[in-house]
Scaffold this active site. Structure first.
Site, PDB file in Angstrom:
ATOM      1  N   PRO A 134       0.832  -1.216   0.000  1.00 20.26           N
ATOM      2  CA  PRO A 134       0.000   0.000   0.000  1.00 20.26           C
ATOM      3  C   PRO A 134       0.859   1.255   0.000  1.00 20.26           C
ATOM      4  O   PRO A 134       1.944   1.286   0.598  1.00 20.26           O
ATOM      5  CB  PRO A 134      -0.813  -0.136   1.291  1.00 20.26           C
ATOM      6  N   PHE A 205       2.936  16.105   7.785  1.00 22.01           N
ATOM      7  CA  PHE A 205       1.510  16.388   7.590  1.00 22.01           C
ATOM      8  C   PHE A 205       1.121  16.650   6.146  1.00 22.01           C
ATOM      9  O   PHE A 205       0.137  16.097   5.636  1.00 22.01           O
ATOM     10  CB  PHE A 205       1.122  17.584   8.461  1.00 22.01           C
ATOM     11  N   LEU A 270      -0.975  -6.789   7.286  1.00 23.92           N
ATOM     12  CA  LEU A 270      -2.212  -7.496   7.633  1.00 23.92           C
ATOM     13  C   LEU A 270      -3.374  -7.135   6.716  1.00 23.92           C
ATOM     14  O   LEU A 270      -4.496  -7.578   6.930  1.00 23.92           O
ATOM     15  CB  LEU A 270      -2.590  -7.203   9.090  1.00 23.92           C
ATOM     16  N   ARG A 412      17.311  18.972   5.048  1.00 20.68           N
ATOM     17  CA  ARG A 412      18.053  17.710   4.884  1.00 20.68           C
ATOM     18  C   ARG A 412      18.418  17.485   3.426  1.00 20.68           C
ATOM     19  O   ARG A 412      19.557  17.131   3.094  1.00 20.68           O
ATOM     20  CB  ARG A 412      17.200  16.548   5.395  1.00 20.68           C
ATOM     21  N   TYR A 473      13.768  13.350  20.427  1.00 17.43           N
ATOM     22  CA  TYR A 473      13.905  13.310  18.971  1.00 17.43           C
ATOM     23  C   TYR A 473      15.287  13.843  18.605  1.00 17.43           C
ATOM     24  O   TYR A 473      15.550  15.040  18.726  1.00 17.43           O
ATOM     25  CB  TYR A 473      12.805  14.173  18.347  1.00 17.43           C
TER      26      TYR A 473
END
Length: 579
Positions: A134, A205, A270, A412, A473
């Site tokens: 997916p 997001f 799954l 980055r 983080y």
């Protein structure tokens, strides 16, 4: 052609948008000081025509079946679409794209219009013994999208981008039923028209979907109020071979081991998630992000614990360490006029108070609700901040956080194009262990830089408070001046950080998932018995290994999905992902 937009094949975001250092005079000197790299030279993005894309492997009969299900417009097997759907946006993905190291590429991409078409695609592929992966926004950074390099069966990428609607809202219950392919902005725009918000805003997001959030157990910036995606999702539907898993949106249930929890974090192994019922909230009257300064990171951590234990209710609680604070200043636009005078005066005041500005830490705390409610919470937080030696900076600094919160991945890519590798590792641990974990992880990173004989940089922020602990983080960067050892040096640092999490009572990942990137540490994270339970579940639910095989748990030794070596990882974990 399909009406579904994708990120650029070689990096984050859409074409034409990237990090621009223009007007940020402190950025280049900061990078030069920290990792010894001159970023003034122009970047050289890769050229698609330089890639040698292997031909697709697909039986004519299966191709005709898929064409009959989705139609010619929504079945694509050109090289560009196949590359876009093979790689996520992790550092390993982008390094390999730049090197033309493609290995196994998906063979065909289908865009189903609804659950009925997803069911038909799944049934056809399983019965043809093909592999299904997916695809949502393609923002995954843990190697969860790429086929196994040894896979000889047809690999079908199922892009859910056409399934992007808010189907219904239960106003009385505060629930919304949303299709899994909806991107974050699509969700908030549709909910916002009726005065609702989901409140889930991960860093990705703009380029991630509801289905992707569920499949990786995502966490958003405002999790202190709205919870993680595991808290937000109340019901869902997932297509499996000749059946649909349907879970109603119940507030709570005692129906045995949670099937909902089995799907959360399952990374497509799954079944294919098609829709979910999620908690939604009325758009608040007031939303403010307030900035604070602390004299050091330890003071900030103590304050966050006290805020968490207090009567204050916040949406965001975040503290950057000294290095990340300096990085934030370096990426800001040059200050002029009144703002420059005010900030200069503030720094002068802090110096007179005895602050070491090199150790100063920037914090952002978010507030939402009615005006009186917000003011009351801000007053509680202010007292706690002051008691821990901090000061209130105000909503002006907070607005900078809001405007920049989705920009970091562009930096980055900018660095990667100019010869530096930067990546992230996030984790969670109890409150009592936060300072120790921070200290040992930064030390592990620095020791790895020294071992690699390279000038590296590591920074960290605290976020996502819970009753018993929080998330740390980490971001690290190192120069890419030795092409022969680029990946080896990067991998040395990445592994040192991840292993330190295991050695110091933390988790392998707080919200990015497992994929193939973090699988080598899973035995240590959840115990060998835990991975056995995972294996029984995944193999029992998918005996033909048709649903995204090789993710979370590898077949055989850890790291096989990315190629592996027999050399042990730090701490004795066999195998390591290699580029």
């Amino acid at each position: 052609m399909t009406g579904v937009k994708h990120q650029k094949w070689w990096g984050w975001g859409v074409e034409g948008i990237g990090f621009d250092p223009e007007g940020k005079p402190a950025f280049a000197p900061f990078v030069k000081k920290q990792i010894g790299l001159d970023v003034s030279k122009p970047g050289i993005p890769p050229k698609f025509e330089d890639l040698d894309v292997p031909a697709p492997i697909i039986d004519g009969g299966l191709r005709e079946q898929l064409l009959g299900i989705v139609g010619e417009r929504f079945l694509l097997d050109d090289d560009l679409d196949r590359i876009v759907h093979t790689f996520g946006k992790g550092v390993r993905d982008l390094i390999r794209i730049r090197r033309g190291d493609l290995r196994r590429v998906v063979d065909v991409v289908v865009y189903p219009a609804d659950e009925t078409q997803v069911q038909a695609v799944v049934d056809a592929c399983v019965e043809a013994d093909a592999v299904l992966i997916p695809f949502g926004g393609g923002s995954n950074i843990v190697g969860a999208l790429e086929p196994m390099p040894t896979e000889r069966r047809t690999v079908v990428s199922v892009d859910l981008g056409r399934m992007a609607k808010v189907l219904e809202i239960d106003d009385e219950s505060g629930l919304a039923r949303i299709q899994a392919g909806a991107l974050g902005p699509q969700i908030e725009e549709q909910l916002g028209r009726r005065g609702w918000t989901m409140g889930h805003f991960p860093d990705s997001f703009t380029h991630s979907t509801l289905g992707g959030w569920i499949a990786t157990r995502s966490t958003g910036m405002q999790s202190d109020k709205y919870g993680d995606i595991a808290d937000i999702v109340k019901g869902l539907r997932a297509v499996r071979h000749r059946e649909v898993l349907a879970l109603r949106p119940l507030p709570s249930t005692s129906s045995g081991p949670s099937v909902r929890e089995m799907i959360l974090g399952s990374e497509g192994r799954l079944g294919i998630i098609t829709e979910a019922w999620v908690n939604v909230h009325r758009v608040p009257e007031v939303r403010e992000i307030v900035g604070y300064f602390f004299p050091d990171f330890s003071s900030g951590l103590r304050a966050m614990k006290e805020i968490n234990d207090s009567d204050a209710h916040v949406t965001v609680s975040r503290v950057s360490d000294a290095n990340e604070t300096q990085f934030s200043f370096a990426t800001q636009r040059a200050q002029r006029g009144v703002k420059k005078i005010v900030m200069g005066s503030m720094f002068g005041y802090l110096k007179r108070r005895g602050w070491d500005l090199d150790q100063m830490c920037l914090s952002y705390i978010g507030f939402e609700g009615g005006r009186r409610y917000v003011k009351r919470n801000q007053a509680i937080v202010k007292e706690i901040v002051k008691a821990n030696g901090g000061i209130v900076v105000g909503t002006g600094v907070g607005s900078v956080y809001d405007s920049k919160k989705f920009q970091t991945p562009y930096i980055r890519d900018f660095l990667l194009d100019r010869g530096a590798t930067a990546d992230v590792s996030e984790t969670a641990t109890p409150w009592a262990n936060l300072q120790n974990l921070y200290d040992t992880t930064t030390e592990a990173a620095r020791a790895a830089f020294e071992k690699a004989r390279t000038q590296g940089f590591v920074m960290c922020h605290f976020a996502h408070s819970y009753h018993s602990g929080a998330c740390l983080y980490f971001t690290f960067a190192l120069p890419d001046t030795d092409a022969a050892n680029t990946y080896a040096n990067y991998d040395l640092v990445k592994r040192a950080i991840q292993q330190n999490f295991m050695d110091n009572a933390a988790t392998v990942s707080h919200h990015h998932g497992v994929g193939s990137e973090h699988a080598p540490w899973l035995d240590q994270d959840i115990s060998v018995a835990g991975t056995k339970l995972h294996r029984v579940l995944l193999e029992g639910a998918d005996p033909g290994r048709n649903f995204n095989p090789g993710k979370i748990l590898h077949d055989g030794k850890p790291g096989v999905a990315m190629h592996s070596s027999d050399a042990p990882l730090p701490g004795g974990v066999p195998g390591t992902p290699e580029v």
